[in-house]
Design an enzyme around this catalytic site. Structure first.
Site, mmCIF file in Angstrom:
data_model
loop_
_atom_site.group_PDB
_atom_site.id
_atom_site.type_symbol
_atom_site.label_atom_id
_atom_site.label_comp_id
_atom_site.label_asym_id
_atom_site.label_seq_id
_atom_site.Cartn_x
_atom_site.Cartn_y
_atom_site.Cartn_z
ATOM 1 N N TRP A 1 0.822 -1.205 0.000
ATOM 2 C CA TRP A 1 0.000 0.000 0.000
ATOM 3 C C TRP A 1 0.859 1.260 0.000
ATOM 4 O O TRP A 1 0.641 2.162 0.806
ATOM 5 C CB TRP A 1 -0.941 -0.032 1.218
ATOM 6 C CG TRP A 1 -2.034 -1.050 1.091
ATOM 7 C CD1 TRP A 1 -2.750 -1.331 -0.025
ATOM 8 C CD2 TRP A 1 -2.529 -1.913 2.115
ATOM 9 N NE1 TRP A 1 -3.662 -2.315 0.231
ATOM 10 C CE2 TRP A 1 -3.559 -2.698 1.538
ATOM 11 C CE3 TRP A 1 -2.226 -2.103 3.467
ATOM 12 C CZ2 TRP A 1 -4.272 -3.658 2.266
ATOM 13 C CZ3 TRP A 1 -2.937 -3.045 4.181
ATOM 14 C CH2 TRP A 1 -3.947 -3.822 3.571
ATOM 15 N N HIS B 1 -6.699 3.097 1.045
ATOM 16 C CA HIS B 1 -7.936 2.312 1.120
ATOM 17 C C HIS B 1 -8.937 3.071 1.990
ATOM 18 O O HIS B 1 -8.586 4.111 2.574
ATOM 19 C CB HIS B 1 -7.671 0.892 1.667
ATOM 20 C CG HIS B 1 -6.899 0.842 2.953
ATOM 21 N ND1 HIS B 1 -6.667 -0.318 3.654
ATOM 22 C CD2 HIS B 1 -6.283 1.810 3.704
ATOM 23 C CE1 HIS B 1 -5.958 -0.075 4.733
ATOM 24 N NE2 HIS B 1 -5.708 1.194 4.779
ATOM 25 N N ARG C 1 -2.932 4.869 -4.910
ATOM 26 C CA ARG C 1 -1.773 4.004 -4.651
ATOM 27 C C ARG C 1 -0.656 4.317 -5.631
ATOM 28 O O ARG C 1 -0.926 4.711 -6.774
ATOM 29 C CB ARG C 1 -2.156 2.520 -4.764
ATOM 30 C CG ARG C 1 -3.058 2.106 -3.625
ATOM 31 C CD ARG C 1 -3.329 0.627 -3.585
ATOM 32 N NE ARG C 1 -4.409 0.403 -2.622
ATOM 33 C CZ ARG C 1 -4.935 -0.767 -2.337
ATOM 34 N NH1 ARG C 1 -4.493 -1.862 -2.946
ATOM 35 N NH2 ARG C 1 -5.911 -0.872 -1.446
ATOM 36 N N GLN D 1 -13.250 2.668 -3.582
ATOM 37 C CA GLN D 1 -13.594 1.496 -2.766
ATOM 38 C C GLN D 1 -14.890 1.799 -2.012
ATOM 39 O O GLN D 1 -15.260 2.967 -1.827
ATOM 40 C CB GLN D 1 -12.507 1.199 -1.725
ATOM 41 C CG GLN D 1 -11.268 0.533 -2.292
ATOM 42 C CD GLN D 1 -10.321 0.052 -1.207
ATOM 43 O OE1 GLN D 1 -10.399 0.475 -0.049
ATOM 44 N NE2 GLN D 1 -9.419 -0.837 -1.580
ATOM 45 N N VAL E 1 -7.762 -7.496 10.565
ATOM 46 C CA VAL E 1 -8.855 -8.465 10.787
ATOM 47 C C VAL E 1 -8.289 -9.781 11.317
ATOM 48 O O VAL E 1 -7.135 -10.127 11.074
ATOM 49 C CB VAL E 1 -9.659 -8.755 9.486
ATOM 50 C CG1 VAL E 1 -10.573 -7.607 9.131
ATOM 51 C CG2 VAL E 1 -8.746 -9.100 8.329
ATOM 52 N N ALA F 1 -15.830 -6.504 8.756
ATOM 53 C CA ALA F 1 -15.552 -5.387 7.842
ATOM 54 C C ALA F 1 -15.182 -5.952 6.483
ATOM 55 O O ALA F 1 -14.795 -7.122 6.370
ATOM 56 C CB ALA F 1 -14.422 -4.516 8.379
#
Ligand code: YSA
Length: 347
Positions: A156, A176, A202, A216, A259, A313
């Site tokens: 990223w 993001h 990016r 996004q 996550v 998410a």
């Protein structure tokens, strides 16, 4: 003398009839009726005629002057009226001309797709939040469990905004929409159900499926008792609403630092129906988003107790969804500003 008067009359009237504008009319008046005009000269010559000719010649000359004066006045008002009409015509709008069609624009295909995505999640009870495109390093990375030097930062890389940096650290263009998970959880307490649409940037070598700027939609649900089953149910519903009831979905393990567990979701290839083609790289599956259960540390970072609350998410690329929807084989068409492409998506 009477002959001269007669022929002068004929000449004057003939010339007068041919006149069409006020400038030449005034010229005509000067040359016949002016101080040195032909009729005036004629009148002056009457006195030098033999006395027996004077009365008739005088009468005829006076009549000629009166007649020409009257003809002049009539002609002057006719020319004035004609000139007035011509000026009005020059200014007039021709209402019988066909109208010019106004150029009516349409929503960009990515905007149309974005709205469709948001509508589907709205029907499932998700609200909409929007965050900043220029973001703090800490929100884009740190608070999402991606500290400096973490290898995930390599994926990223982005564009950094010039110093001076604030106490919050570097400022950058967000890579993001996940930093908005943090922003939403700082603003709201559970139960939370939001989607966050927005532009991301990016440092990317562009190709058929990668742009350096793209959209996004982030999704976040936090509440007591949220499980992976809710995540799967919501996302499966989304895919079937967007692409049709017959679509199959596949969840596989994936890694994102924010996550635990993490997953990617794919659907069966809409182009070949899962048989395998160039679009799905002969796998039969198309990956559309990353997802997972919100990491307990991320919840702690915003003051939410992970022993009480859990959440899921996800983050999906909007251009990729639009590409699947319309079977577009190169993402670069979207921002090339080519009307031949864009006009195909007039709603
Ligand atoms: C993962 C887990 C979560 O709990 C929440 C969100 C996420 C997604 C994560 N933030 C992320 O950005 N993952 S990603 O790098 O794989 O990008 C997600 C989607 O954005 C991709 O599936 C793709 O559809 C799109 N995308 C990524 N880079 C892109 C791009 N679209 C166009 N051009 C690019 N360069």
């Amino acid at each position: 003398m009477l002959e001269r008067i007669k022929s002068l009359r004929e000449k004057a009237i003939q010339e007068l009839e041919a006149l069409t504008d006020s400038t030449s009319l005034e010229e005509w008046k000067r040359s016949y009726l002016g101080k040195k005009g032909l009729v005036t000269q004629l009148l002056r010559q009457i006195g030098s005629l033999p006395p027996e000719e004077r009365p008739k010649a005088g009468e005829a000359a006076n009549l000629l002057r009166d007649e020409l004066t009257q003809l002049y006045e009539e002609k002057a008002s006719a020319i004035k009226e004609a000139e007035r009409l011509q000026a009005a015509k020059a200014q007039a709008i021709d209402v019988t001309l066909p109208g010019r069609r106004p150029q009516i624009g349409a929503l960009h295909p990515v905007t149309q797709t974005l709205r469709e995505i948001i509508e589907i999640f709205s029907r499932m009870g998700f609200g909409v939040y929007e965050g900043p495109e220029v973001e703090w390093d800490d929100y884009n990375f740190g608070l999402l469990n991606i500290p400096p030097e973490h290898p995930a930062r390599d994926m990223w890389d982005t564009l950094y905004i010039a110093p001076p940096y604030g106490k919050e650290g570097n400022m950058l263009l967000r890579t993001h929409t996940s930093p908005d998970q943090i922003r939403v959880m700082e603003l709201m307490r559970p139960p939370i159900r939001v989607v966050v649409p927005g532009r991301c940037y990016r440092h990317e070598a562009t190709d058929a499926s990668h742009e350096w700027m793209f959209y996004q939609v982030e999704g976040l649900a936090v509440d007591k008792g949220i499980t992976m089953a809710h995540l799967k149910g919501v996302l499966t519903t989304f895919v079937r609403e967007m692409f049709g009831k017959e679509r199959k979905v596949r969840f596989r393990c994936d890694y994102f630092p924010f996550v635990e567990p993490g997953a990617d979701m794919a659907m069966d290839c809409i182009v070949c129906g899962g048989k395998g083609c160039r679009v799905c790289k002969f796998t039969g599956w198309l990956e559309i988003l990353g997802a997972g259960m919100v990491h307990p540390q991320v919840l702690r970072n915003v003051g939410i107790d992970p022993n009480i609350y859990t959440g899921f998410a996800f983050g999906m690329g909007v251009e990729r969804i639009a590409m699947l929807k319309h079977k577009i084989d190169d993402i670069r068409y979207f921002y090339a500003n080519d009307l031949r492409f864009l006009k195909q998506f007039r709603a």
